[in-house]
Design a protein around this motif. Structure first.
Motif, PDB file in Angstrom:
ATOM      1  N   ALA A  80     -13.555  -2.129  17.275  1.00  0.00           N
ATOM      2  CA  ALA A  80     -12.618  -3.118  16.729  1.00  0.00           C
ATOM      3  C   ALA A  80     -12.078  -4.040  17.817  1.00  0.00           C
ATOM      4  O   ALA A  80     -11.898  -5.248  17.605  1.00  0.00           O
ATOM      5  N   GLU A  81     -11.826  -3.502  19.004  1.00  0.00           N
ATOM      6  CA  GLU A  81     -11.317  -4.307  20.115  1.00  0.00           C
ATOM      7  C   GLU A  81     -12.343  -5.354  20.543  1.00  0.00           C
ATOM      8  O   GLU A  81     -11.994  -6.515  20.810  1.00  0.00           O
ATOM      9  N   ALA A 209     -12.490   9.294  10.915  1.00  0.00           N
ATOM     10  CA  ALA A 209     -11.979   8.105  11.604  1.00  0.00           C
ATOM     11  C   ALA A 209     -12.099   6.872  10.713  1.00  0.00           C
ATOM     12  O   ALA A 209     -11.177   6.044  10.650  1.00  0.00           O
ATOM     13  N   GLY A 210     -13.229   6.735  10.035  1.00  0.00           N
ATOM     14  CA  GLY A 210     -13.378   5.613   9.120  1.00  0.00           C
ATOM     15  C   GLY A 210     -12.373   5.665   7.985  1.00  0.00           C
ATOM     16  O   GLY A 210     -11.819   4.639   7.575  1.00  0.00           O
ATOM     17  N   GLY A 211     -12.128   6.875   7.470  1.00  0.00           N
ATOM     18  CA  GLY A 211     -11.144   7.014   6.404  1.00  0.00           C
ATOM     19  C   GLY A 211      -9.748   6.639   6.866  1.00  0.00           C
ATOM     20  O   GLY A 211      -8.996   5.984   6.136  1.00  0.00           O
ATOM     21  N   LEU A 212      -9.384   7.026   8.078  1.00  0.00           N
ATOM     22  CA  LEU A 212      -8.068   6.663   8.594  1.00  0.00           C
ATOM     23  C   LEU A 212      -7.957   5.156   8.797  1.00  0.00           C
ATOM     24  O   LEU A 212      -6.900   4.559   8.550  1.00  0.00           O
ATOM     25  N   ALA A 217      -5.484   0.260   8.042  1.00  0.00           N
ATOM     26  CA  ALA A 217      -5.779  -1.127   8.445  1.00  0.00           C
ATOM     27  C   ALA A 217      -5.856  -2.032   7.218  1.00  0.00           C
ATOM     28  O   ALA A 217      -6.186  -1.585   6.113  1.00  0.00           O
ATOM     29  N   PRO A 218      -5.589  -3.304   7.380  1.00  0.00           N
ATOM     30  CA  PRO A 218      -5.707  -4.234   6.249  1.00  0.00           C
ATOM     31  C   PRO A 218      -7.158  -4.424   5.831  1.00  0.00           C
ATOM     32  O   PRO A 218      -8.089  -4.187   6.611  1.00  0.00           O
ATOM     33  N   LEU A 219      -7.359  -4.854   4.584  1.00  0.00           N
ATOM     34  CA  LEU A 219      -8.717  -5.012   4.058  1.00  0.00           C
ATOM     35  C   LEU A 219      -9.537  -5.992   4.881  1.00  0.00           C
ATOM     36  O   LEU A 219     -10.752  -5.828   5.033  1.00  0.00           O
ATOM     37  N   SER A 220      -8.883  -7.026   5.418  1.00  0.00           N
ATOM     38  CA  SER A 220      -9.618  -8.055   6.150  1.00  0.00           C
ATOM     39  C   SER A 220     -10.247  -7.530   7.441  1.00  0.00           C
ATOM     40  O   SER A 220     -11.190  -8.125   7.958  1.00  0.00           O
ATOM     41  N   GLU A 221      -9.737  -6.419   7.970  1.00  0.00           N
ATOM     42  CA  GLU A 221     -10.266  -5.877   9.227  1.00  0.00           C
ATOM     43  C   GLU A 221     -10.941  -4.521   9.055  1.00  0.00           C
ATOM     44  O   GLU A 221     -11.410  -3.946  10.043  1.00  0.00           O
ATOM     45  N   ALA A 222     -10.972  -3.995   7.840  1.00  0.00           N
ATOM     46  CA  ALA A 222     -11.439  -2.620   7.634  1.00  0.00           C
ATOM     47  C   ALA A 222     -12.943  -2.511   7.434  1.00  0.00           C
ATOM     48  O   ALA A 222     -13.436  -1.422   7.128  1.00  0.00           O
ATOM     49  N   GLY A 223     -13.690  -3.613   7.607  1.00  0.00           N
ATOM     50  CA  GLY A 223     -15.132  -3.563   7.407  1.00  0.00           C
ATOM     51  C   GLY A 223     -15.840  -2.513   8.250  1.00  0.00           C
ATOM     52  O   GLY A 223     -16.598  -1.693   7.733  1.00  0.00           O
ATOM     53  N   PRO A 224     -15.613  -2.484   9.574  1.00  0.00           N
ATOM     54  CA  PRO A 224     -16.262  -1.454  10.395  1.00  0.00           C
ATOM     55  C   PRO A 224     -15.869  -0.035   9.988  1.00  0.00           C
ATOM     56  O   PRO A 224     -16.691   0.882  10.030  1.00  0.00           O
ATOM     57  N   ALA A 225     -14.633   0.156   9.572  1.00  0.00           N
ATOM     58  CA  ALA A 225     -14.184   1.484   9.154  1.00  0.00           C
ATOM     59  C   ALA A 225     -14.933   1.933   7.904  1.00  0.00           C
ATOM     60  O   ALA A 225     -15.337   3.104   7.799  1.00  0.00           O
ATOM     61  N   ARG A 226     -15.148   1.025   6.964  1.00  0.00           N
ATOM     62  CA  ARG A 226     -15.885   1.391   5.750  1.00  0.00           C
ATOM     63  C   ARG A 226     -17.327   1.763   6.069  1.00  0.00           C
ATOM     64  O   ARG A 226     -17.865   2.743   5.534  1.00  0.00           O
ATOM     65  N   ARG A 227     -17.956   0.994   6.947  1.00  0.00           N
ATOM     66  CA  ARG A 227     -19.352   1.293   7.284  1.00  0.00           C
ATOM     67  C   ARG A 227     -19.472   2.604   8.061  1.00  0.00           C
ATOM     68  O   ARG A 227     -20.407   3.391   7.826  1.00  0.00           O
ATOM     69  N   ALA A 265     -17.736  16.910  -1.494  1.00  0.00           N
ATOM     70  CA  ALA A 265     -17.377  16.079  -2.644  1.00  0.00           C
ATOM     71  C   ALA A 265     -16.370  14.995  -2.262  1.00  0.00           C
ATOM     72  O   ALA A 265     -16.506  13.821  -2.649  1.00  0.00           O
ATOM     73  N   LEU A 266     -15.355  15.369  -1.488  1.00  0.00           N
ATOM     74  CA  LEU A 266     -14.342  14.395  -1.086  1.00  0.00           C
ATOM     75  C   LEU A 266     -14.929  13.329  -0.167  1.00  0.00           C
ATOM     76  O   LEU A 266     -14.597  12.137  -0.286  1.00  0.00           O
ATOM     77  N   SER A 267     -15.797  13.735   0.751  1.00  0.00           N
ATOM     78  CA  SER A 267     -16.385  12.767   1.680  1.00  0.00           C
ATOM     79  C   SER A 267     -17.264  11.760   0.949  1.00  0.00           C
ATOM     80  O   SER A 267     -17.168  10.544   1.185  1.00  0.00           O
ATOM     81  N   LEU A 268     -18.118  12.246   0.065  1.00  0.00           N
ATOM     82  CA  LEU A 268     -18.992  11.337  -0.681  1.00  0.00           C
ATOM     83  C   LEU A 268     -18.197  10.439  -1.617  1.00  0.00           C
ATOM     84  O   LEU A 268     -18.457   9.227  -1.702  1.00  0.00           O
ATOM     85  N   ALA A 269     -17.215  11.015  -2.307  1.00  0.00           N
ATOM     86  CA  ALA A 269     -16.406  10.202  -3.224  1.00  0.00           C
ATOM     87  C   ALA A 269     -15.615   9.145  -2.462  1.00  0.00           C
ATOM     88  O   ALA A 269     -15.529   7.981  -2.886  1.00  0.00           O
ATOM     89  N   GLY A 270     -15.023   9.538  -1.337  1.00  0.00           N
ATOM     90  CA  GLY A 270     -14.264   8.574  -0.551  1.00  0.00           C
ATOM     91  C   GLY A 270     -15.124   7.472   0.020  1.00  0.00           C
ATOM     92  O   GLY A 270     -14.730   6.292   0.029  1.00  0.00           O
ATOM     93  N   ALA A 271     -16.320   7.828   0.511  1.00  0.00           N
ATOM     94  CA  ALA A 271     -17.209   6.813   1.077  1.00  0.00           C
ATOM     95  C   ALA A 271     -17.690   5.832   0.008  1.00  0.00           C
ATOM     96  O   ALA A 271     -17.711   4.611   0.230  1.00  0.00           O
ATOM     97  N   LEU A 272     -18.082   6.347  -1.141  1.00  0.00           N
ATOM     98  CA  LEU A 272     -18.554   5.469  -2.220  1.00  0.00           C
ATOM     99  C   LEU A 272     -17.430   4.575  -2.744  1.00  0.00           C
ATOM    100  O   LEU A 272     -17.642   3.386  -2.997  1.00  0.00           O
ATOM    101  N   ALA A 273     -16.242   5.138  -2.893  1.00  0.00           N
ATOM    102  CA  ALA A 273     -15.115   4.328  -3.357  1.00  0.00           C
ATOM    103  C   ALA A 273     -14.743   3.276  -2.316  1.00  0.00           C
ATOM    104  O   ALA A 273     -14.355   2.147  -2.667  1.00  0.00           O
ATOM    105  N   GLY A 274     -14.879   3.625  -1.049  1.00  0.00           N
ATOM    106  CA  GLY A 274     -14.519   2.670  -0.003  1.00  0.00           C
ATOM    107  C   GLY A 274     -15.415   1.453   0.043  1.00  0.00           C
ATOM    108  O   GLY A 274     -14.938   0.339   0.285  1.00  0.00           O
ATOM    109  N   VAL A 275     -16.722   1.644  -0.166  1.00  0.00           N
ATOM    110  CA  VAL A 275     -17.652   0.513  -0.083  1.00  0.00           C
ATOM    111  C   VAL A 275     -17.785  -0.233  -1.411  1.00  0.00           C
ATOM    112  O   VAL A 275     -18.475  -1.251  -1.468  1.00  0.00           O
TER     113      VAL A 275
END
Length: 326
Positions: A80-81, A209-212, A217-227, A265-275
């Motif tokens: 991010a930096e 780390a991506g979930g945190l 972080a705001p949506l405009s900067e959270a792209g790397p976290a989602r990926r 289950a939580l990891s897959l659900a969170g990742a799919l919901a995030g993207v």
């Protein structure tokens, strides 16, 4: 002429019949309740073959989770930096600082005395995961602390930026060395999972780390976290599936673990919901991030409990050794 050991109590100087018995002629002692354990056990009276590790769950499982979160958060902060996302970088730096403090507390609490950690720095032994891990933490810790302190205080920004990049480079080693640490033990489910465990830990740490990052972080900067979260969840689930298939019967404690199933289950659900919905909705992104964090914690605690279960059941020690010998 006979020796004294060949003389019976009745005075007859002849060999006792059991001296001529061949090995194995007495049959399997496991089928004789008066001479050994009940039939079906793989050790004497079904007692554990291994001494149960003295590690406490809240200390070591918490250390595994927090250490992985700290290392992966530092790497995400460095990305991010370097890509011009200051708020996501701040989330990663502060998260790494807090998680590092929690992991050190868990480690020191398990060791019992703080000076024991210092004593481990007297030598560097490449073949010892504990020794290598101690030096990894020693190289990573000051940089993570410096990066977090510079961000929170607003002072020495150049030093903080350099420390962020340095901690980010050491982050993957911090997130994965604990896998080598537990696989170097005699605990069957950990020891035999040495091939997939580092990938599982790396994926779990990246998902956390991506979930945190998605959570704070705001949506405009959270792209790397989602990926990072999506990639981490996928790697974690693939590594866990491959490990369970390869271990066969030894993977029974892993398959029975409700914590591991909940973590997947939580990891897959969170990742799919995030993207998907997490791209447009702040609330959905926060919920997805919380699910990813909870999933990573469940995975680490589930791995710990499954390993302890395999150590306490003698069949996972004896049968696996027989299988390898055959």
């Amino acid at each position: 002429m006979t020796s004294q050991t060949d003389v019976r109590l009745d005075g007859a100087a002849e060999l006792r019949t059991e001296r001529e018995a061949t090995p194995g002629s007495a049959g399997d002692r496991r089928e004789r309740p008066e001479a050994g354990p009940e039939k079906g056990y793989d050790s004497y009276y079904g007692r554990p073959v291994l001494n149960e590790p003295t590690w406490q769950e809240h200390d070591i499982a918490g250390y595994l989770f927090l250490g992985g979160l700290a290392g992966a958060s530092s790497t995400l902060a460095a990305v991010a930096e370097l890509t011009g996302r200051p708020r996501l970088a701040r989330v990663g730096r502060v998260a790494a600082l807090c998680a590092l403090g929690g992991s050190f507390y868990s480690l020191i609490h398990d060791l019992g005395r703080p000076e024991r950690f210092i004593n481990m720095l007297r030598v560097f032994k490449v073949t010892s995961p504990m020794s290598v891990g101690t030096w990894i933490l020693t190289a990573y810790g000051p940089q993570a602390v410096c990066a977090g302190a510079a961000d929170l205080s607003g002072r020495l920004p150049r030093l903080g930026r350099a420390a962020t990049v340095g901690a980010g480079l050491a982050g993957p080693a911090v997130a994965t060395y604990t896998a080598a640490l537990i696989c170097d033990t005699a605990v069957p489910a950990w020891h035999e999972g040495f091939r997939e465990m580092p990938f599982l830990f790396a994926g779990s740490a990246a998902a956390a780390a991506g979930g945190l990052g998605m959570l704070a972080a705001p949506l405009s900067e959270a792209g790397p976290a989602r990926r990072v979260a999506m990639l981490g969840a996928a790697v974690e689930c693939v590594a866990a599936t491959r490990m369970e298939r390869r271990l066969g019967p030894l993977a029974e404690p892993l398959k029975r673990s409700r914590l591991l199933r909940a973590g997947e289950a939580l990891s897959l659900a969170g990742a799919l919901a995030g993207v998907t919905v997490g791209r447009r909705s702040r609330i959905a992104a926060m919920a997805a991030g919380a699910a990813l964090l909870a999933g990573s914690a469940c995975t680490r605690f589930g791995i710990f409990r499954a390993g302890m279960e395999s150590a306490n059941d003698p069949k996972y020690t004896v049968q696996w050794q027989r299988r390898r010998l055959s």
